[in-house]
Design a protein around this motif. Structure first.
Motif, PDB file in Angstrom:
ATOM      1  N   ILE A  20       0.825  -1.221   0.000  1.00  0.00           N
ATOM      2  CA  ILE A  20       0.000   0.000   0.000  1.00  0.00           C
ATOM      3  C   ILE A  20       0.850   1.258   0.000  1.00  0.00           C
ATOM      4  O   ILE A  20       0.321   2.369   0.016  1.00  0.00           O
ATOM      5  CB  ILE A  20      -0.974   0.021   1.202  1.00  0.00           C
ATOM      6  N   ASP A  21       2.165   1.093  -0.043  1.00  0.00           N
ATOM      7  CA  ASP A  21       3.086   2.221   0.089  1.00  0.00           C
ATOM      8  C   ASP A  21       2.849   3.295  -0.961  1.00  0.00           C
ATOM      9  O   ASP A  21       2.980   4.489  -0.676  1.00  0.00           O
ATOM     10  CB  ASP A  21       4.526   1.693   0.023  1.00  0.00           C
ATOM     11  N   LYS A  22       2.508   2.908  -2.193  1.00  0.00           N
ATOM     12  CA  LYS A  22       2.344   3.875  -3.276  1.00  0.00           C
ATOM     13  C   LYS A  22       0.936   4.474  -3.323  1.00  0.00           C
ATOM     14  O   LYS A  22       0.672   5.374  -4.130  1.00  0.00           O
ATOM     15  CB  LYS A  22       2.633   3.203  -4.629  1.00  0.00           C
ATOM     16  N   LEU A  23       0.033   4.002  -2.483  1.00  0.00           N
ATOM     17  CA  LEU A  23      -1.349   4.457  -2.564  1.00  0.00           C
ATOM     18  C   LEU A  23      -1.569   5.811  -1.915  1.00  0.00           C
ATOM     19  O   LEU A  23      -2.333   6.642  -2.386  1.00  0.00           O
ATOM     20  CB  LEU A  23      -2.290   3.436  -1.905  1.00  0.00           C
ATOM     21  N   SER A  24      -0.925   6.022  -0.768  1.00  0.00           N
ATOM     22  CA  SER A  24      -1.193   7.215   0.023  1.00  0.00           C
ATOM     23  C   SER A  24      -0.084   7.380   1.053  1.00  0.00           C
ATOM     24  O   SER A  24       0.732   6.471   1.264  1.00  0.00           O
ATOM     25  CB  SER A  24      -2.558   7.065   0.724  1.00  0.00           C
ATOM     26  N   LYS A  25      -0.048   8.537   1.723  1.00  0.00           N
ATOM     27  CA  LYS A  25       0.929   8.744   2.791  1.00  0.00           C
ATOM     28  C   LYS A  25       0.462   8.122   4.104  1.00  0.00           C
ATOM     29  O   LYS A  25       1.273   7.719   4.933  1.00  0.00           O
ATOM     30  CB  LYS A  25       1.181  10.240   2.988  1.00  0.00           C
ATOM     31  N   SER A  26      -0.857   8.057   4.286  1.00  0.00           N
ATOM     32  CA  SER A  26      -1.390   7.551   5.553  1.00  0.00           C
ATOM     33  C   SER A  26      -2.477   6.532   5.308  1.00  0.00           C
ATOM     34  O   SER A  26      -3.046   6.438   4.212  1.00  0.00           O
ATOM     35  CB  SER A  26      -1.939   8.707   6.406  1.00  0.00           C
ATOM     36  N   ALA A  27      -2.765   5.735   6.339  1.00  0.00           N
ATOM     37  CA  ALA A  27      -3.807   4.712   6.274  1.00  0.00           C
ATOM     38  C   ALA A  27      -4.423   4.568   7.663  1.00  0.00           C
ATOM     39  O   ALA A  27      -3.906   5.088   8.658  1.00  0.00           O
ATOM     40  CB  ALA A  27      -3.228   3.375   5.807  1.00  0.00           C
ATOM     41  N   ILE A  28      -5.537   3.856   7.704  1.00  0.00           N
ATOM     42  CA  ILE A  28      -6.236   3.605   8.963  1.00  0.00           C
ATOM     43  C   ILE A  28      -6.058   2.141   9.330  1.00  0.00           C
ATOM     44  O   ILE A  28      -6.220   1.256   8.483  1.00  0.00           O
ATOM     45  CB  ILE A  28      -7.726   3.951   8.830  1.00  0.00           C
ATOM     46  N   LEU A  29      -5.706   1.903  10.580  1.00  0.00           N
ATOM     47  CA  LEU A  29      -5.603   0.547  11.121  1.00  0.00           C
ATOM     48  C   LEU A  29      -6.772   0.333  12.075  1.00  0.00           C
ATOM     49  O   LEU A  29      -6.922   1.065  13.053  1.00  0.00           O
ATOM     50  CB  LEU A  29      -4.278   0.367  11.851  1.00  0.00           C
ATOM     51  N   LYS A  30      -7.589  -0.653  11.763  1.00  0.00           N
ATOM     52  CA  LYS A  30      -8.718  -1.014  12.624  1.00  0.00           C
ATOM     53  C   LYS A  30      -8.455  -2.411  13.174  1.00  0.00           C
ATOM     54  O   LYS A  30      -8.310  -3.370  12.411  1.00  0.00           O
ATOM     55  CB  LYS A  30     -10.029  -0.994  11.832  1.00  0.00           C
ATOM     56  N   LEU A  31      -8.369  -2.505  14.496  1.00  0.00           N
ATOM     57  CA  LEU A  31      -8.096  -3.779  15.152  1.00  0.00           C
ATOM     58  C   LEU A  31      -9.331  -4.224  15.925  1.00  0.00           C
ATOM     59  O   LEU A  31      -9.904  -3.452  16.695  1.00  0.00           O
ATOM     60  CB  LEU A  31      -6.908  -3.639  16.107  1.00  0.00           C
ATOM     61  N   THR A  32      -9.714  -5.470  15.716  1.00  0.00           N
ATOM     62  CA  THR A  32     -10.816  -6.068  16.460  1.00  0.00           C
ATOM     63  C   THR A  32     -10.267  -7.328  17.144  1.00  0.00           C
ATOM     64  O   THR A  32      -9.136  -7.732  16.878  1.00  0.00           O
ATOM     65  CB  THR A  32     -11.990  -6.437  15.529  1.00  0.00           C
ATOM     66  N   PRO A  33     -11.053  -7.980  18.002  1.00  0.00           N
ATOM     67  CA  PRO A  33     -10.532  -9.187  18.659  1.00  0.00           C
ATOM     68  C   PRO A  33     -10.121 -10.308  17.704  1.00  0.00           C
ATOM     69  O   PRO A  33      -9.316 -11.163  18.072  1.00  0.00           O
ATOM     70  CB  PRO A  33     -11.698  -9.606  19.565  1.00  0.00           C
ATOM     71  N   THR A  34     -10.656 -10.308  16.485  1.00  0.00           N
ATOM     72  CA  THR A  34     -10.346 -11.412  15.566  1.00  0.00           C
ATOM     73  C   THR A  34      -9.768 -10.973  14.220  1.00  0.00           C
ATOM     74  O   THR A  34      -9.244 -11.811  13.488  1.00  0.00           O
ATOM     75  CB  THR A  34     -11.608 -12.247  15.270  1.00  0.00           C
ATOM     76  N   ARG A  35      -9.849  -9.682  13.888  1.00  0.00           N
ATOM     77  CA  ARG A  35      -9.443  -9.236  12.556  1.00  0.00           C
ATOM     78  C   ARG A  35      -8.543  -8.008  12.627  1.00  0.00           C
ATOM     79  O   ARG A  35      -8.585  -7.228  13.586  1.00  0.00           O
ATOM     80  CB  ARG A  35     -10.656  -8.884  11.677  1.00  0.00           C
ATOM     81  N   LEU A  36      -7.739  -7.853  11.583  1.00  0.00           N
ATOM     82  CA  LEU A  36      -6.921  -6.670  11.381  1.00  0.00           C
ATOM     83  C   LEU A  36      -7.342  -6.061  10.049  1.00  0.00           C
ATOM     84  O   LEU A  36      -7.336  -6.752   9.024  1.00  0.00           O
ATOM     85  CB  LEU A  36      -5.443  -7.047  11.365  1.00  0.00           C
ATOM     86  N   HIS A  37      -7.726  -4.794  10.070  1.00  0.00           N
ATOM     87  CA  HIS A  37      -8.154  -4.108   8.853  1.00  0.00           C
ATOM     88  C   HIS A  37      -7.226  -2.927   8.580  1.00  0.00           C
ATOM     89  O   HIS A  37      -6.873  -2.194   9.504  1.00  0.00           O
ATOM     90  CB  HIS A  37      -9.582  -3.567   8.986  1.00  0.00           C
ATOM     91  N   ILE A  38      -6.838  -2.759   7.321  1.00  0.00           N
ATOM     92  CA  ILE A  38      -6.116  -1.564   6.891  1.00  0.00           C
ATOM     93  C   ILE A  38      -6.938  -0.919   5.781  1.00  0.00           C
ATOM     94  O   ILE A  38      -7.356  -1.591   4.829  1.00  0.00           O
ATOM     95  CB  ILE A  38      -4.698  -1.890   6.402  1.00  0.00           C
ATOM     96  N   ILE A  39      -7.182   0.382   5.927  1.00  0.00           N
ATOM     97  CA  ILE A  39      -8.063   1.099   5.000  1.00  0.00           C
ATOM     98  C   ILE A  39      -7.314   2.293   4.435  1.00  0.00           C
ATOM     99  O   ILE A  39      -6.705   3.068   5.172  1.00  0.00           O
ATOM    100  CB  ILE A  39      -9.342   1.578   5.718  1.00  0.00           C
ATOM    101  N   VAL A  40      -7.346   2.425   3.119  1.00  0.00           N
ATOM    102  CA  VAL A  40      -6.765   3.588   2.449  1.00  0.00           C
ATOM    103  C   VAL A  40      -7.846   4.196   1.569  1.00  0.00           C
ATOM    104  O   VAL A  40      -8.416   3.512   0.711  1.00  0.00           O
ATOM    105  CB  VAL A  40      -5.547   3.219   1.581  1.00  0.00           C
ATOM    106  N   ILE A  41      -8.143   5.462   1.819  1.00  0.00           N
ATOM    107  CA  ILE A  41      -9.094   6.190   0.971  1.00  0.00           C
ATOM    108  C   ILE A  41      -8.358   7.404   0.433  1.00  0.00           C
ATOM    109  O   ILE A  41      -8.018   8.315   1.186  1.00  0.00           O
ATOM    110  CB  ILE A  41     -10.349   6.606   1.761  1.00  0.00           C
ATOM    111  N   THR A  42      -8.105   7.417  -0.867  1.00  0.00           N
ATOM    112  CA  THR A  42      -7.338   8.500  -1.473  1.00  0.00           C
ATOM    113  C   THR A  42      -8.256   9.681  -1.782  1.00  0.00           C
ATOM    114  O   THR A  42      -9.460   9.648  -1.498  1.00  0.00           O
ATOM    115  CB  THR A  42      -6.657   8.014  -2.760  1.00  0.00           C
ATOM    116  N   GLU A  43      -7.675  10.728  -2.349  1.00  0.00           N
ATOM    117  CA  GLU A  43      -8.462  11.906  -2.697  1.00  0.00           C
ATOM    118  C   GLU A  43      -9.622  11.506  -3.610  1.00  0.00           C
ATOM    119  O   GLU A  43      -9.516  10.578  -4.408  1.00  0.00           O
ATOM    120  CB  GLU A  43      -7.582  12.942  -3.416  1.00  0.00           C
TER     121      GLU A  43
END
Length: 281
Positions: A20-43
């Motif tokens: 995801i390095d080329k997608l954006s400068k920042s991303a969102i990390l969402k952690l739950t008891p069973t899952r790991l989510h990474i979200i990138v929403i560009t302009e």
């Protein structure tokens, strides 16, 4: 709020972050008891989004997470900072752990790397990644988009093959037309005033979203035109060494790629759920 865990597969986590390095400068990390989510929403005008969903036990061990919001934690992070910290885990680390901490009153993801010096002494390296905490209310505003059903779904050819072709095409135009039919044929086309170049892939496996239905063989091509830079950014997902990548074309609207992570090997459409620990969409 507490987060503490051993990182049992730092290599996989690094590969996901590299993809995801080329997608954006920042991303969102969402952690739950069973899952790991990474979200990138560009302009908004970019038209590119990434939604990553991984099983927590594919990356973490002795995983402890607690919060007032269903034991979920949401943070925004700088992708390059996390990537640098994870690279430090690849040089003979004995163990890697991660926790949510504060440094001078500011939240950080603290990555602790235990290794051994040349003289045999244990050495600890701490890499702090600054983060911005997000509230449950803020996360409610971030929803995966709802798209129309696609006309065709098929297994992509090896990403490195497509990437080498796209790299040669990028100087010919800013837009790329991706087309496919239900006979397992895919076309990638770039055109300008001087040239019109099309690359063909054949013999690809097609599928339906409903595993109980058979694919209707149809030679009609369905097409969506997308930004060439975004196409190349998607192809960065070769970093996770995927064995199965599914492409869905929503004609004249979108191209959706499902990159299945942690596959034991290519098993085709029938093996997607059984062999993956998550996916990047």
């Amino acid at each position: 709020m507490r987060l503490r865990t051993l990182v049992s597969n730092s290599t996989l986590l690094l590969r996901v972050v590299q993809s995801i390095d080329k997608l954006s400068k920042s991303a969102i990390l969402k952690l739950t008891p069973t899952r790991l989510h990474i979200i990138v929403i560009t302009e908004l005008d970019s038209g590119l989004q990434l939604w990553c969903d991984l099983a927590a036990d594919a990356i973490f061990k002795d995983y402890l997470i607690e919060s007032a919001h269903n034991n979920e934690i949401y943070v925004e992070f700088n992708i390059d900072n996390l990537q640098r910290a994870l690279r430090s885990t690849q040089s003979g680390a004995l163990s890697v752990s991660m926790k949510l901490a504060k440094r001078q009153g500011l939240p950080v993801l603290s990555i602790i790397i235990q290794s051994q010096s040349g003289s045999g002494h244990e050495v600890s390296l701490i890499q702090d990644v600054p983060v911005r905490m997000l509230s449950a209310q803020q996360m409610e505003q971030i929803q995966e988009p709802t798209l129309p059903d696609g006309q065709v779904h098929f297994m992509m050819p090896p990403l490195n093959n497509v990437r080498s072709i796209a790299e040669r095409m990028k100087g010919m135009g800013d837009r790329v037309a991706v087309s496919a039919n239900r006979e397992g044929e895919m076309r990638v086309r770039v055109a300008n005033d001087l040239v019109d170049v099309t690359t063909y892939f054949r013999g690809l496996e097609t599928m339906t979203l409903d595993a109980t239905q058979e694919v209707e063989v149809d030679g009609e091509f369905h097409t969506a035109v997308i930004d060439m830079k975004n196409f190349l950014r998607f192809l960065q997902s070769y970093h996770v060494a995927p064995k199965n990548v599914v492409c869905c074309i929503v004609e004249h609207h979108a191209v959706i790629f499902y990159v299945y992570v942690g596959s034991a090997g290519y098993g085709g459409a029938a093996a997607l759920n059984e062999t993956s620990c998550g996916s990047l969409t």
